[in-house]
Structures are given as C-alpha cells and as structure tokens.
Design a protein around this motif. Structure first.
Motif, PDB file in Angstrom:
ATOM      1  N   ASP A   5       0.816  -1.227   0.000  1.00  0.00           N
ATOM      2  CA  ASP A   5       0.000   0.000   0.000  1.00  0.00           C
ATOM      3  C   ASP A   5       0.847   1.274   0.000  1.00  0.00           C
ATOM      4  OD1 ASP A   5       0.944  -0.314   2.502  1.00  0.00           O
ATOM      5  OD2 ASP A   5      -0.940   0.140   3.532  1.00  0.00           O
ATOM      6  N   MET A   6       2.066   1.180  -0.532  1.00  0.00           N
ATOM      7  CA  MET A   6       2.853   2.408  -0.714  1.00  0.00           C
ATOM      8  C   MET A   6       2.141   3.264  -1.755  1.00  0.00           C
ATOM      9  SD  MET A   6       5.612   2.833   1.095  1.00  0.00           S
ATOM     10  CE  MET A   6       6.606   1.807   2.211  1.00  0.00           C
ATOM     11  N   PRO A   7       1.919   4.532  -1.449  1.00  0.00           N
ATOM     12  CA  PRO A   7       1.036   5.333  -2.306  1.00  0.00           C
ATOM     13  C   PRO A   7       1.672   5.798  -3.614  1.00  0.00           C
ATOM     14  CG  PRO A   7       1.809   6.611  -0.419  1.00  0.00           C
ATOM     15  CD  PRO A   7       2.331   5.224  -0.230  1.00  0.00           C
ATOM     16  N   GLY A   8       0.811   5.994  -4.598  1.00  0.00           N
ATOM     17  CA  GLY A   8       1.160   6.722  -5.810  1.00  0.00           C
ATOM     18  C   GLY A   8       2.083   5.994  -6.766  1.00  0.00           C
ATOM     19  N   GLU A   9       2.572   6.778  -7.739  1.00  0.00           N
ATOM     20  CA  GLU A   9       3.473   6.234  -8.757  1.00  0.00           C
ATOM     21  C   GLU A   9       4.808   5.840  -8.141  1.00  0.00           C
ATOM     22  OE1 GLU A   9       2.666   5.505 -11.956  1.00  0.00           O
ATOM     23  OE2 GLU A   9       0.704   5.922 -11.080  1.00  0.00           O
ATOM     24  N   VAL A  10       5.251   6.590  -7.123  1.00  0.00           N
ATOM     25  CA  VAL A  10       6.502   6.222  -6.457  1.00  0.00           C
ATOM     26  C   VAL A  10       6.347   4.857  -5.789  1.00  0.00           C
ATOM     27  CG1 VAL A  10       8.067   6.808  -4.557  1.00  0.00           C
ATOM     28  CG2 VAL A  10       7.329   8.583  -6.153  1.00  0.00           C
ATOM     29  N   GLY A  11       5.200   4.613  -5.195  1.00  0.00           N
ATOM     30  CA  GLY A  11       4.941   3.298  -4.601  1.00  0.00           C
ATOM     31  C   GLY A  11       4.975   2.199  -5.650  1.00  0.00           C
ATOM     32  N   ALA A  12       4.339   2.450  -6.792  1.00  0.00           N
ATOM     33  CA  ALA A  12       4.342   1.454  -7.876  1.00  0.00           C
ATOM     34  C   ALA A  12       5.763   1.217  -8.377  1.00  0.00           C
ATOM     35  CB  ALA A  12       3.441   1.932  -9.017  1.00  0.00           C
ATOM     36  N   ALA A  13       6.532   2.285  -8.485  1.00  0.00           N
ATOM     37  CA  ALA A  13       7.920   2.156  -8.947  1.00  0.00           C
ATOM     38  C   ALA A  13       8.763   1.385  -7.928  1.00  0.00           C
ATOM     39  CB  ALA A  13       8.513   3.540  -9.205  1.00  0.00           C
ATOM     40  N   MET A  14       8.494   1.589  -6.651  1.00  0.00           N
ATOM     41  CA  MET A  14       9.214   0.828  -5.617  1.00  0.00           C
ATOM     42  C   MET A  14       8.910  -0.663  -5.740  1.00  0.00           C
ATOM     43  SD  MET A  14       8.611   3.349  -2.330  1.00  0.00           S
ATOM     44  CE  MET A  14       9.611   2.470  -1.101  1.00  0.00           C
ATOM     45  N   ARG A  15       7.650  -1.004  -5.971  1.00  0.00           N
ATOM     46  CA  ARG A  15       7.285  -2.423  -6.133  1.00  0.00           C
ATOM     47  C   ARG A  15       7.986  -3.022  -7.347  1.00  0.00           C
ATOM     48  NH1 ARG A  15       2.503  -0.254  -4.014  1.00  0.00           N
ATOM     49  NH2 ARG A  15       1.604   0.306  -6.029  1.00  0.00           N
ATOM     50  N   HIS A  16       8.001  -2.260  -8.441  1.00  0.00           N
ATOM     51  CA  HIS A  16       8.675  -2.710  -9.663  1.00  0.00           C
ATOM     52  C   HIS A  16      10.161  -2.968  -9.376  1.00  0.00           C
ATOM     53  CE1 HIS A  16       9.437  -2.737 -14.062  1.00  0.00           C
ATOM     54  NE2 HIS A  16      10.522  -2.050 -13.784  1.00  0.00           N
ATOM     55  N   ALA A  17      10.797  -2.025  -8.711  1.00  0.00           N
ATOM     56  CA  ALA A  17      12.246  -2.103  -8.494  1.00  0.00           C
ATOM     57  C   ALA A  17      12.622  -3.180  -7.486  1.00  0.00           C
ATOM     58  CB  ALA A  17      12.768  -0.747  -8.012  1.00  0.00           C
ATOM     59  N   ALA A  18      11.755  -3.423  -6.519  1.00  0.00           N
ATOM     60  CA  ALA A  18      12.087  -4.379  -5.452  1.00  0.00           C
ATOM     61  C   ALA A  18      11.734  -5.809  -5.833  1.00  0.00           C
ATOM     62  CB  ALA A  18      11.364  -3.992  -4.156  1.00  0.00           C
TER      63      ALA A  18
END
Lengths: 290, 290
Positions: free
Chosen positions: A27-40
């Motif tokens: 539930d990390m918010p926003g596009e930064v959250g989505a990018a974190m999921r992608h990167a991790a």
C-alpha cells in the motif's frame, strides 16, 4: 547440520524476502509506490540468502533474520534504480524489464530509490528485533551504504568512465570492495551480528566471494547472453572501461575468480559442514550464466 | 527555565551542528565527499534547533542530542540536493551558492544525496546513544523520510506541476505535511523520544509550525528578495502552481500562518516558560524574510 541444498535455500530466501517486501510495499502510495514495487521485485536475492544463511549458522530465529534480509534487498534495489539513471550508467533494461526511469520518469526513479533506501533502514531497525540488534544493524548498514562504502564504489566507477588512464587491478579491486563488497559483507555478517558472535570468518568469506562475483560479472559481460541476464551486456568494452577481463585476460580472470571462490570456502572452515550452502553459493557465483 | 533567547539558541544550534557535520565530513573521499560538504553547509538549521531545544526541555544531555540534530540536517541536506536536480525542481541556486549538480554534475549530486541520507542514519543510530534510543531514532527517521513521509510530499509536489486541475487547500496541506512536516515533527519529537516522555505536545506544535512555515515560504516566494533568500523565487507563480497564496490570497494566507503559529505556541503550554524559545521559533517562521 545442513538442512537443504544451496538451490533450495536460495529459492526459499527469494520466496520469503519477495513475500515480505510485497507485503511492506503493497500500500505504498502513488506512482513512487508502484515504482518501488517494480524495483524491489525479482533478482537472485543472493544478499538475502547470505543474511538468512549466516543467521541459520548462528541459530538466529529465521523470522527475525527476515528483517535484515529485506533491508539489504531494499538497499540493493535502491542502488540499482539510481545506478541505472541516465546521469549514471544509463541502462534501460534490468531483471528483464524496463528500468524505472524508462517505465516512469527520472523524477520517479530518483524518489523511488530514495524511498527504498529509507525502507531499508525501517527494516534494519524494525521493532520486532532486540534494541541493540536494531541499532547495530542500522548503524552498520548506513556505513556499508554510504560515502565510504557502496556510494564510494559507484563514484569510482563513474569517475573511471572519463579518466584518462584506465584503472589498475588494485583500483578496480577497491572500486568493487565498495560497489559490491560492502553490501555482501554486511549481509554475510548479519548472522553473527544478531547472535553477538565473531563476524570475522564471514567477513573474510564475503570479501573473497564479492570479488569473485564481480570478476564473474565482468566475464558475463563479455560472453553472456542478454536475454538470460535480463540486462544490457558488452557495455564495458564499448565504453573502453578497464575490467578484470580486459586487464587480466579471459582465462586468467576465470582462474582468479575460481581461486577467490575457494578462498571464500576456506574462510568458512570453522563452521564445518553447516556452511555447505554458503560454500556452494561462492562456487555458483563463478559458474552462473546470469 | 529558559537559558538563552531564541536567536542565541538558533545560532548555538547552527554552530554546534555545523561543527559536528564538518568533522564527520572532513575526510569523506573524492568529489562526492566535497559535494556532501558543500550541501551540508549553511542553512538556518531550524530542524537541528528543534531537536536540541526539545531535548533541553526534557533534560537530555546536549552532547547526546547533537546526534539526532546532525541526523536531521544531513537528511534535510540530502532532500535539497535531490529536489534541486533537473528532473525534479531544476534549481541552480541554494543557500546563495550553486546547487550540487551545477557545481559538479548530476551523477555527483545523486550520489552525494544518497550518501547524505545514509549519513543521517549513521548519526541517528550512533553508538554514543543508548541502544533503544538509537533504534527508535533510526526507525522513526526512516518512516519520516520515506514513501509515506517526505518522499510522498515531494512526489505530490512534482505531480502537481503537470496536473490538469490545481491542488485544493486540503491537497496542499497533505503535500506539505509530507514535504516539510514529517522532518519537522521528527525533530521536535526527538527530545521526548530520547527521554521516554509523551511526544504529543511537541508533535502538535511541529504540525502547526510546519504548516505555518510553509505558508510563509509561499508568501516569501511572492514578495521575497532572491539575494536575501539565497534561492530562486517566484517559481511557483511562473509554473502556474497552486500555493496557499494563490488559493487564499496574500492577506488571508498571512492570517492563516499567524493563526497556526499561535496554535503551535498553545500546544506547548504544558511546558510553561521553558518552551519560550520554541514559541519564538514559530513566531519567527512567519515573519522571516529568508
């Protein structure tokens, strides 16, 4: 005692850490959250394996060891996102997927990397661990990641691209001690650190392993397959960068990596047969094809 | 007891933290080290003042409180270096000097920011502090800096630049709670946190103070003087960004900032006269000209 094979232990580490990070990032918010999921996501999770395996060797509860394992994978993920940026190594492919600044944009990549570094410390200092352990893990992780550790290695790597004379073997070795070695060492030392035991054998193991891993990376850059590696290869040669392979030659580089892998194995002799998975990891590092 | 005036306390905080950071950074290697020294120098040191003053209110040893004070200034410095990057706010002037990517280059700015974030955690988890304190400071600092705190605020700020509809007051308030508020709160809560006391009055103080500070920043952006501010002004209007001033109007924004500063002062009533410097800080925030 050696409960499972290296392959099984690596797969189990990847599974546990992947699940843990997914849950933290869900539930990390926003596009930064989505990018974190992608990167991790994805990756071999070798650093997490080192944490979990060194913890097992020291009788540390695996549920507790999962926190530093997630910490180091978050830290590693941040470093890849920033290293891939146009101003740094300018890579468009990572783990077989577009890099964060390609899929999103540079601002999102900078912020997602920044937040992944913060997340690494949230994990290292997690309240489920004992206070002295949390404090020690956070402090040493900061030292490993910072301007005398990983960042120093990356800075040396970037400086080398525009240097007038190619690096020497000693300089490349120092560069790699920061760029790859610092996080490898932290990972392998997490077990003894959590148990309050002597971390020296695992430090020596990780130093030799890290360098062997990096020489293998240089070999892979020359003769590897991009589709299998999931990242761009043959960049070093194109950039005229000195590598272990360009300085030593392919076969001597291979021999040096094998020597280092054996030195890594030897460093673990105090642990007897229990260290078999870690020894196999060092041997895997020099034979891997991705 | 209120030992010195706000001005003297702020100057003393700036001096102590500046000296401490200089010492930590003195032998940081290479161009990244030089860039870290550049970025960590100067500034009002308001966050360090909040740490030291809240520590004093709770009887915490000032030498111990210097560690979280340095931590928050390193964290703040990292955020400025990255926010100033071309892909983010694209600023060329900061604290009256060229920004890091202008004086060096983007790669150095990314790495110096990354290393300053790591340094913040080295300070927060410093071995001179008690284990539970180190662990708690590191964990909460990571939460304040990360994807639910400061990074979230910055991401919202960047998203606002390309949004089709301007932000509402509630959205700007949420943005600022992350971008400025999270580090302000952490700073003001450091004292009770180190003393094991209730941080709630200082949390409420910092929330109101942070928002007042940001409204004052928006006012300064409209009517301030660049030479005095040491950074580019009138950028928000040029970018068509909604601010407290553009949404409320200049005088109502000024009135709202004054209300918030008074609310910040009121939150400290449990501390009596001892909180005078912190109360003056909130009043200073809305009258400052740089």
């Amino acid at each position: 005692m050696r409960p499972v094979s290296f392959d099984a232990a690596l797969a189990a580490a990847a599974e546990a850490v992947g699940r843990g990070l997914d849950s933290l990032l869900a539930d990390m918010p926003g596009e930064v959250g989505a990018a974190m999921r992608h990167a991790a996501g994805g990756g071999k999770r070798l650093r997490a394996f080192l944490v979990l395996e060194s913890a097992r060797l020291h009788g540390v509860d695996p549920a507790q060891a999962l926190w530093p394992a997630m910490a180091i994978e978050a830290m590693h993920a941040y470093s890849l996102v920033h290293d891939d940026l146009p101003a740094m190594d300018d890579d468009d492919l990572r783990r077989g997927l577009p890099t964060v600044h390609v899929k999103w944009d540079e601002a999102t990549a900078i912020l997602a990397g920044d937040a992944l570094q913060s997340l690494a410390f949230e994990c290292a200092a997690h309240p489920e661990l004992a206070p002295a352990t949390r404090a020690d893990l956070a402090l040493t992780l900061a030292q490993a990641a910072g301007a005398r550790g990983m960042v120093l290695g990356q800075a040396m790597d970037i400086a080398a691209e525009t240097a007038e004379t190619p690096l020497t073997i000693d300089q490349i070795t120092a560069l790699q001690a920061g760029k790859t070695g610092a996080l490898f060492e932290w990972s392998a030392m997490a077990g003894p650190r959590m148990a309050g035991a002597d971390p020296d054998p695992l430090r020596r193991y990780a130093q030799a392993f890290g360098l062997a891993f990096q020489i293998a990376d240089d070999i892979l850059d020359v003769e590897g397959d991009e589709a299998r590696a999931g990242k761009r290869l043959k960049k070093d040669g194109a950039a005229g960068k000195a590598t272990f392979v360009s300085l030593l030659g392919l076969e001597p580089a291979r021999a040096r990596a094998a020597e280092l892998a054996e030195a890594a194995c030897d460093a673990l002799s105090p642990y007897g047969a229990g260290a078999g998975n870690l020894q196999d990891a060092a041997r895997f590092a020099i034979s891997r094809r991705s």
